[in-house]
Design an enzyme around this catalytic site. Structure first.
Site, PDB file in Angstrom:
ATOM      1  N   GLU A 141     -45.599 -83.299  92.209  1.00  0.00           N
ATOM      2  CA  GLU A 141     -45.241 -84.701  92.496  1.00  0.00           C
ATOM      3  C   GLU A 141     -44.178 -84.772  93.594  1.00  0.00           C
ATOM      4  OE1 GLU A 141     -45.394 -83.116  89.628  1.00  0.00           O
ATOM      5  OE2 GLU A 141     -45.453 -84.446  87.910  1.00  0.00           O
ATOM      6  N   ALA A 180     -70.608 -55.138  81.822  1.00  0.00           N
ATOM      7  CA  ALA A 180     -71.880 -54.979  82.510  1.00  0.00           C
ATOM      8  C   ALA A 180     -72.842 -54.367  81.499  1.00  0.00           C
ATOM      9  CB  ALA A 180     -71.710 -54.056  83.712  1.00  0.00           C
ATOM     10  N   TRP A 221     -74.397 -47.148  88.350  1.00  0.00           N
ATOM     11  CA  TRP A 221     -73.993 -48.517  88.522  1.00  0.00           C
ATOM     12  C   TRP A 221     -74.829 -49.400  87.620  1.00  0.00           C
ATOM     13  CZ3 TRP A 221     -69.586 -48.870  90.898  1.00  0.00           C
ATOM     14  CH2 TRP A 221     -69.266 -47.945  91.898  1.00  0.00           C
ATOM     15  N   GLU A 258     -61.666 -54.903  81.393  1.00  0.00           N
ATOM     16  CA  GLU A 258     -62.891 -54.172  81.741  1.00  0.00           C
ATOM     17  C   GLU A 258     -62.861 -52.866  80.968  1.00  0.00           C
ATOM     18  OE1 GLU A 258     -64.016 -53.992  85.906  1.00  0.00           O
ATOM     19  OE2 GLU A 258     -62.285 -55.200  86.393  1.00  0.00           O
ATOM     20  N   THR A 292     -64.362 -54.057  70.967  1.00  0.00           N
ATOM     21  CA  THR A 292     -64.541 -54.360  69.538  1.00  0.00           C
ATOM     22  C   THR A 292     -63.214 -54.737  68.888  1.00  0.00           C
ATOM     23  OG1 THR A 292     -66.369 -52.791  69.438  1.00  0.00           O
ATOM     24  CG2 THR A 292     -65.360 -53.390  67.335  1.00  0.00           C
TER      25      THR A 292
HETATM   26  N1  LIG Z   1     -70.639 -51.410  81.025  1.00  0.00           N
HETATM   27  C1  LIG Z   1     -69.372 -51.722  81.084  1.00  0.00           C
HETATM   28  O1  LIG Z   1     -69.000 -52.900  81.371  1.00  0.00           O
HETATM   29  C2  LIG Z   1     -68.339 -50.654  80.812  1.00  0.00           C
HETATM   30  C3  LIG Z   1     -66.989 -50.938  81.117  1.00  0.00           C
HETATM   31  C4  LIG Z   1     -66.047 -49.958  80.826  1.00  0.00           C
HETATM   32  C5  LIG Z   1     -66.454 -48.747  80.261  1.00  0.00           C
HETATM   33  N2  LIG Z   1     -67.766 -48.518  80.009  1.00  0.00           N
HETATM   34  C6  LIG Z   1     -68.197 -47.253  79.394  1.00  0.00           C
HETATM   35  O2  LIG Z   1     -67.632 -47.200  78.100  1.00  0.00           O
HETATM   36  C7  LIG Z   1     -67.477 -45.833  77.741  1.00  0.00           C
HETATM   37  C8  LIG Z   1     -66.084 -45.635  77.148  1.00  0.00           C
HETATM   38  O3  LIG Z   1     -66.036 -46.354  75.933  1.00  0.00           O
HETATM   39  P1  LIG Z   1     -64.751 -46.328  75.028  1.00  0.00           P
HETATM   40  O4  LIG Z   1     -65.027 -47.165  73.838  1.00  0.00           O
HETATM   41  O5  LIG Z   1     -64.313 -44.925  74.816  1.00  0.00           O
HETATM   42  O6  LIG Z   1     -63.682 -46.963  76.025  1.00  0.00           O
HETATM   43  P2  LIG Z   1     -62.570 -48.086  75.932  1.00  0.00           P
HETATM   44  O7  LIG Z   1     -62.991 -49.209  75.072  1.00  0.00           O
HETATM   45  O8  LIG Z   1     -62.253 -48.421  77.346  1.00  0.00           O
HETATM   46  O9  LIG Z   1     -61.333 -47.324  75.304  1.00  0.00           O
HETATM   47  C9  LIG Z   1     -61.256 -47.118  73.933  1.00  0.00           C
HETATM   48  C10 LIG Z   1     -59.866 -46.645  73.642  1.00  0.00           C
HETATM   49  O10 LIG Z   1     -58.927 -47.742  73.659  1.00  0.00           O
HETATM   50  C11 LIG Z   1     -57.837 -47.399  72.847  1.00  0.00           C
HETATM   51  N3  LIG Z   1     -57.653 -48.467  71.851  1.00  0.00           N
HETATM   52  C12 LIG Z   1     -58.539 -49.365  71.366  1.00  0.00           C
HETATM   53  N4  LIG Z   1     -57.949 -50.146  70.448  1.00  0.00           N
HETATM   54  C13 LIG Z   1     -56.669 -49.749  70.351  1.00  0.00           C
HETATM   55  C14 LIG Z   1     -55.561 -50.168  69.575  1.00  0.00           C
HETATM   56  N5  LIG Z   1     -55.646 -51.180  68.683  1.00  0.00           N
HETATM   57  N6  LIG Z   1     -54.393 -49.530  69.735  1.00  0.00           N
HETATM   58  C15 LIG Z   1     -54.261 -48.519  70.620  1.00  0.00           C
HETATM   59  N7  LIG Z   1     -55.287 -48.069  71.379  1.00  0.00           N
HETATM   60  C16 LIG Z   1     -56.471 -48.690  71.236  1.00  0.00           C
HETATM   61  C17 LIG Z   1     -58.150 -46.086  72.157  1.00  0.00           C
HETATM   62  O11 LIG Z   1     -57.508 -45.088  72.950  1.00  0.00           O
HETATM   63  P3  LIG Z   1     -57.424 -43.517  72.598  1.00  0.00           P
HETATM   64  O12 LIG Z   1     -58.670 -42.945  73.129  1.00  0.00           O
HETATM   65  O13 LIG Z   1     -56.187 -43.037  73.269  1.00  0.00           O
HETATM   66  O14 LIG Z   1     -57.357 -43.403  71.111  1.00  0.00           O
HETATM   67  C18 LIG Z   1     -59.662 -46.056  72.260  1.00  0.00           C
HETATM   68  O15 LIG Z   1     -60.246 -44.795  72.144  1.00  0.00           O
HETATM   69  C19 LIG Z   1     -67.722 -45.029  78.991  1.00  0.00           C
HETATM   70  O16 LIG Z   1     -69.006 -44.462  78.900  1.00  0.00           O
HETATM   71  C20 LIG Z   1     -67.644 -46.033  80.092  1.00  0.00           C
HETATM   72  O17 LIG Z   1     -68.451 -45.660  81.193  1.00  0.00           O
HETATM   73  C21 LIG Z   1     -68.716 -49.449  80.267  1.00  0.00           C
END
Ligand SMILES: NC(=O)c1ccc[n+]([C@@H]2O[C@H](COP(=O)([O-])OP(=O)(O)OC[C@H]3O[C@@H](n4cnc5c(N)ncnc54)[C@H](OP(=O)(O)O)[C@@H]3O)[C@@H](O)[C@H]2O)c1
Length: 371
Positions: free
Chosen positions: A56, A158, A174, A299, A306
């Site tokens: 404003e 993605a 990708w 991301e 989850t």
């Molecule tokens: N398509 C897509 O959009 C996309 C995007 C990103 C990744 N990805 C794929 O996803 C895969 C990885 O999956 P991900 O589940 O391992 O990865 P993430 O979700 O990126 O990381 C999971 C990690 O987050 C940490 N975490 C989660 N909740 C927590 C909490 N309450 N307190 C503290 N730490 C917490 C933990 O770390 P710690 O491991 O230290 O326990 C857990 O293992 C790969 O294959 C990647 O290429 C796909």
């Protein structure tokens, strides 16, 4: 009755307000337009950043004497208290404004209808709720912060056509076409911070920066969430300019000081969660808001996605679907969410959809059934 020039001026005020998007938090985005007594636009302005003059004041000073007997059209109720700047209501009264058109009353406890009342008490006509829905959507981050003291989370994923985030071997590069990737770089450029989980850092070694023609000159902060502090050998996240924050349980924060020493990363330690796993993500989002991150682009993989959904911390879900299938072997988007029937499903509202190259992009605000 709102006149056509007033409605057009409100559309312009909302457009102007958006220009403050990256810098105003924890303030709202506000735009204002001054119309003279013949309904010509004679001044406009927006709130550029926290601590800077309000919209404003900028619009009134541009209008000067032409504001006298005119109308000010503003996307949010003018403030009536002394904060970092003086009350806008006083400036409006002193400028000789005859009518104030407002999109949305300001729910901030220092204002909440008091600005409107003060203007009316000196005989100024005040009209409210003009393009109210648009104004509420515009200021969703501010409204969310007032309600919860937390940052707004946009979870971007993605996916393959069958809802997988990665192939069985963990590869996800990708999983979207070039146009979608450009859109993600635009999203990063307009976010104050980008967040991911340690799993994605270990597997993908991402930079999480904005690149290409979408880069605007300032990189978002990068936040890594980890229960263990284990980032494997991945180091790209530290290589580019911009703040890097690693959020871990207090019990492991002492073990990862090397990231602070070697790369200048900030280590944030949080009390262990009562479940025994990691820490309470709500505390993290309160801390990010208090450090000025209004909106965070997340991301991550299914693990962090989850946990965020289970805690009802995702506000916008933004999904890019690409025309390929990874089958049941691929990694799902989410782990169990406690959904046993359709009535428990998590839904989106205010859904936007578009085609980006060969992908579809669907985005909307998350509605949790028990809200
Ligand atoms: N398509 C897509 O959009 C996309 C995007 C990103 C990744 N990805 C794929 O996803 C895969 C990885 O999956 P991900 O589940 O391992 O990865 P993430 O979700 O990126 O990381 C999971 C990690 O987050 C940490 N975490 C989660 N909740 C927590 C909490 N309450 N307190 C503290 N730490 C917490 C933990 O770390 P710690 O491991 O230290 O326990 C857990 O293992 C790969 O294959 C990647 O290429 C796909």
């Amino acid at each position: 009755m709102t006149s056509l020039p007033e409605i057009q001026a409100m559309k312009r005020a909302l457009e102007l307000a958006i220009l403050g998007r990256k810098a105003v938090f924890p303030n709202p985005m506000v735009g204002a337009v001054v119309l003279d007594s013949s309904s010509n636009s004679v001044g406009e302005g927006f709130h550029e950043k926290c601590g800077a003059p309000h919209a404003e004041i900028v619009a009134l000073s541009e209008a000067g004497a032409a504001a006298s007997s005119g109308t000010i059209v503003v996307s949010l109720e003018p403030c009536c208290h002394y904060g970092r700047t003086g009350p806008c209501t006083d400036a409006i009264i002193n400028a000789g404004i005859r009518k104030v058109v407002i999109a949305m009353l300001d729910p901030h406890p220092n204002v909440s209808g008091k600005g409107k009342k003060q203007l009316e008490s000196v005989g100024i006509e005040v009209e409210t709720s003009v393009l109210l829905d648009e104004a509420e959507i515009l200021n969703r981050v501010y409204l969310h912060y007032l309600r919860t003291s937390r940052s707004w989370i946009t979870l971007k994923m993605a996916l393959s056509m069958d809802g997988r985030t990665a192939a069985k071997d963990g590869g996800s590069r990708w999983l979207s076409c070039e146009e979608s990737r450009k859109q993600v770089h635009r999203m990063r450029a307009s976010a104050q911070a980008v967040m991911t989980g340690a799993g994605t850092v270990r597997y993908d070694d991402p930079e999480l920066t904005s690149r290409g023609s979408e880069y605007t000159g300032e990189q978002p902060a990068r936040i890594v969430v980890s229960a263990t502090g284990d980032l494997g050998n991945s180091r790209k996240i530290f290589e580019k300019p911009g703040r890097v924050i690693i959020a871990v349980p207090e019990s492991v924060s002492g073990n990862i000081q090397e990231f602070q020493r070697e790369f200048g990363a900030d280590i944030w330690g949080f009390p262990a969660d009562s479940t025994g796993y990691g820490f309470n993500l709500t505390l993290l989002l309160e801390r990010t808001a208090s450090e000025g991150f209004g909106e965070i682009l997340c991301e991550c993989g299914r693990g962090l996605a989850t946990m965020l959904l289970r805690k009802k911390l995702v506000n916008t879900l933004s999904v890019f679907t690409t025309p390929l299938i990874l089958g049941g072997e691929g990694l799902p988007a989410f782990e169990k969410l406690g959904i046993n029937s359709m009535v428990d499903s998590i839904r989106l509202e205010n859904v936007r959809s578009s085609l980006l190259g060969t992908d579809t992009h669907l985005e909307g605000e998350v509605v949790y059934w028990t809200d």
